[in-house]
Design an enzyme around this catalytic site. Structure first.
Site, mmCIF file in Angstrom:
data_model
loop_
_atom_site.group_PDB
_atom_site.id
_atom_site.type_symbol
_atom_site.label_atom_id
_atom_site.label_comp_id
_atom_site.label_asym_id
_atom_site.label_seq_id
_atom_site.Cartn_x
_atom_site.Cartn_y
_atom_site.Cartn_z
ATOM 1 N N CYS A 64 -9.241 14.288 -3.632
ATOM 2 C CA CYS A 64 -8.601 15.535 -4.052
ATOM 3 C C CYS A 64 -7.119 15.308 -4.364
ATOM 4 C CB CYS A 64 -8.757 16.589 -2.968
ATOM 5 S SG CYS A 64 -7.842 16.182 -1.464
ATOM 6 N N ALA A 67 -4.974 14.249 -1.490
ATOM 7 C CA ALA A 67 -5.144 12.826 -1.189
ATOM 8 C C ALA A 67 -4.219 11.982 -2.062
ATOM 9 C CB ALA A 67 -6.595 12.407 -1.402
ATOM 10 N N ARG A 98 -6.369 3.951 4.631
ATOM 11 C CA ARG A 98 -6.049 3.237 3.388
ATOM 12 C C ARG A 98 -5.507 1.835 3.665
ATOM 13 N NH1 ARG A 98 -1.678 4.639 -0.321
ATOM 14 N NH2 ARG A 98 -2.135 4.028 -2.464
ATOM 15 N N HIS A 196 -0.837 12.495 -7.699
ATOM 16 C CA HIS A 196 0.152 11.465 -8.032
ATOM 17 C C HIS A 196 1.307 12.101 -8.797
ATOM 18 C CE1 HIS A 196 -3.554 8.598 -8.440
ATOM 19 N NE2 HIS A 196 -3.173 8.670 -7.185
HETATM 20 FE FE1 CFM Z 1 -3.232 3.131 -8.150
HETATM 21 FE FE2 CFM Z 1 -5.550 2.548 -7.745
HETATM 22 FE FE3 CFM Z 1 -4.520 4.844 -6.899
HETATM 23 FE FE4 CFM Z 1 -3.787 2.500 -5.787
HETATM 24 FE FE5 CFM Z 1 -5.642 2.799 -3.818
HETATM 25 FE FE6 CFM Z 1 -7.355 2.872 -5.845
HETATM 26 FE FE7 CFM Z 1 -6.364 5.122 -4.946
HETATM 27 MO MO1 CFM Z 1 -8.039 3.768 -3.477
HETATM 28 S S1 CFM Z 1 -3.995 1.208 -7.421
HETATM 29 S S2 CFM Z 1 -2.645 4.202 -6.360
HETATM 30 S S3 CFM Z 1 -3.731 1.746 -3.773
HETATM 31 S S4 CFM Z 1 -4.967 4.216 -8.857
HETATM 32 S S5 CFM Z 1 -7.391 1.680 -4.089
HETATM 33 S S6 CFM Z 1 -7.516 1.809 -7.821
HETATM 34 S S7 CFM Z 1 -8.330 4.733 -5.548
HETATM 35 S S8 CFM Z 1 -6.022 4.674 -2.903
HETATM 36 S S9 CFM Z 1 -5.261 6.690 -5.938
#
Ligand code: CFM
Length: 543
Positions: A64, A67, A98, A196
């Site tokens: 989500c 997250a 994580r 993000h």
């Molecule tokens: Fe970038 Fe990722 Fe992500 Fe990531 Fe991660 Fe991920 Fe993620 Mo899991 S590199 S920040 S450190 S998009 S592994 S492939 S899914 S937490 S949001």
């Protein structure tokens, strides 16, 4: 493996597989879904549908918005108290899973092992939770005396209308430390990707640029989008230190609030995970004139390329020589291990469905061992992560994206770096590329199947069709895949392993892959459902 297709002359055409997958969906859903399943041809400019809502009822891999904001971008900072305003479950599931690591100097703060939550109850939902949030901020301050507190909204906070931003302002005035809130309710976007963006905006608005520290190094850089999973960032830090590159701040693995405050004094931003952090890179260029380049330290070859890119950017002969010295020494070690492992795993097949960047980066690491990626996809990436940044102007902005604030950023005259703008222009004229992300699809094999937001039904069909030797995804997929007799490597948490970045990380990965792939154990597994009766049902949806 029995009945595997012939891969000697390239990958098999997966058209029939795609048809079979789509047949299961109601016609209207299939019509939409087909746009997210592309039979790749690196010579064509193909479009994929991405960053759209998951079809209700489908078992998605996604997380989500909360997250993405709290867990992903702010979570790895070590001295900001990340306080979750919400029911305790939202915190529990964000607590240490994580595996982002920290290394704290003597006497430094480390809040990473804690779980901070307002533990909202029914009465807070009915009567409002702002008072409880204020108390929680005060309590956290009294006990820990942090330099900053971030407040994260969960779904109920948005539904009842608690104003975390006004609470943050009030508490900032009362306690005299930096306190900022995020409207990152889980439902705010179609996935963690929205989180993000919200986190990037908040950090940019409330943290970056607060501290004009004097220069401390000749080559000052930031590493954006490296979250130190399994100690990945430590491997990169080690290389920079030896090369004489000053890493001001990492966003956000093992980072401190202070380092983010002076990150605007960097000469270059390097973007590792494009999906989660390109917003800050763009905004810092706009406001301060700091150029950014895409790097990857996943894979020994990518590491060499990225180190050389930094050398070329600064153009300093001493730095370039040092970089070459490191590469020569480290590659000798890498090659020695690789040459013993590669013959045992070469020709194996991998597929990977993760996040928004690793499904791309890890193909390089597998490629170094001669392992082909037959199918891959992201959970929540956007079209630019698949097709390259050139498609950004053509991406349609839908209502879900419009929900996320686009900050309007202007030049900060006092801190702007015309020297860097000039440097960029000069290098560009010599063919050096900036903002250079071409995405995953152009680098994948012809006939590989690229799938956005894959689900469990599709996963089963992919395994049947390709019979891969290794499947990379996360904990939600792990045991379903393994029961089908295919080992699953988690690329989010690394299954308690890692680091996998840079040279030593690549060696680690090779060794683990050898253990995982050069064994017959998986062929002995029979899925429990193979020998038991299956319940079959059908459903009709009318529109
Ligand atoms: Fe970038 Fe990722 Fe992500 Fe990531 Fe991660 Fe991920 Fe993620 Mo899991 S590199 S920040 S450190 S998009 S592994 S492939 S899914 S937490 S949001």
């Amino acid at each position: 493996m029995p009945n595997r297709k012939d891969y000697t002359n390239g990958l098999p055409d997966p058209l029939a597989l795609r048809e079979e997958i789509l047949k299961k969906y109601p016609a209207k859903i299939a019509k939409k879904r087909v746009k997210g399943i592309v039979i790749n041809d690196p010579n064509l400019e193909q479009e994929i549908m991405a960053n759209v809502r998951t079809i209700p009822g489908i078992i998605t891999q996604r997380g989500c918005t909360y997250a993405g904001c709290k867990g992903v971008v702010l979570g790895p900072t070590r001295d900001i108290i990340n306080l979750v305003h919400g029911p305790i479950g939202c915190s529990f599931y964000a607590w240490l899973t994580r595996r982002n690591q920290t290394r704290v100097p003597e006497g430094g703060d480390n809040f990473i092992t804690y779980c901070f939550s307002t533990d909202m109850q029914d009465e807070n939902i009915v009567f409002g939770g702002e008072a409880k949030l204020k108390d929680a901020v005060r309590e956290a301050f009294e006990i820990f005396k942090p330099k900053a507190i971030g407040i994260f909204s969960t779904c109920p906070v948005g539904l009842i209308g608690d104003d975390v931003h006004s609470v943050a302002r009030d508490m900032k005035a009362e306690l005299g430390i930096n306190i900022f809130g995020f409207s990152c309710e889980g439902y705010r976007g179609v996935s963690q990707s929205a989180g993000h963006h919200i986190a990037n905006n908040g950090v940019f608005k409330h943290v970056v640029g607060l501290n004009d520290r004097e220069r401390v190094g000749k080559f000052q850089v930031n590493l954006l989008g490296e979250y130190n999973i399994g100690g990945d960032a430590f491997e990169i830090e080690k290389l920079f230190e030896e090369a004489g590159i000053t890493l001001l701040s990492t966003f956000s693995g093992n980072s401190t609030i202070k380092s983010m405050e002076y990150s605007h004094t960097a000469d270059l931003n390097m973007v590792m995970c494009h999906r989660s952090i390109n917003y800050i890179a763009e905004m810092m260029e706009e406001k301060y004139g700091i150029p950014w380049v895409k790097v990857s330290f996943v894979g020994a070859e990518s590491t060499c390329k990225s180190l050389r890119k930094i050398g070329d950017y600064f153009g300093d002969a001493g730095l370039k020589a040092k970089v070459e010295e490191i590469i020569a020494r480290e590659m000798a070690k890498v090659e020695a291990v690789k040459s013993s492992i590669k013959p045992r795993v070469e020709g194996k097949l991998a597929m990977m469905f993760v996040g928004g960047s690793r499904a791309h980066h890890y193909q390089d690491l597998f490629g170094e061992l001669g392992i082909r990626t037959v199918s891959a996809g992201y959970e929540f990436a956007h079209r630019d992560d698949y097709e390259g940044r050139k498609v950004i102007p053509t991406i349609k902005i839908d209502a879900d994206t419009r929900n996320i604030e686009e900050l309007s950023v202007t030049k900060d005259e006092a801190h702007f770096r015309p020297d860097l703008v000039e440097k960029k222009a000069e290098l560009q004229s010599k063919g050096f590329e900036f903002k250079d992300y071409d995405g995953m699809m152009p680098e994948m094999l012809k006939n590989s199947l690229v799938i956005d937001d894959v689900n469990h039904w599709e996963t089963e069909k992919l395994i049947e069709f390709y019979k891969p030797d290794v499947f990379c995804a996360g904990i939600k997929e792990k045991y379903v895949v393994q029961k089908a007799g295919v080992p699953l490597k988690q690329l989010h948490s690394y299954d308690y392993g890692g680091p996998y970045t840079a040279f030593d990380g690549a060696i680690n990965f090779y060794v683990e892959m050898e253990r995982m792939l050069a064994t017959n154990i998986w062929k002995m597994i029979d899925a429990p459902w193979k020998n038991e009766s299956e319940l079959v049902g059908s459903m009709t949806i009318e529109y």
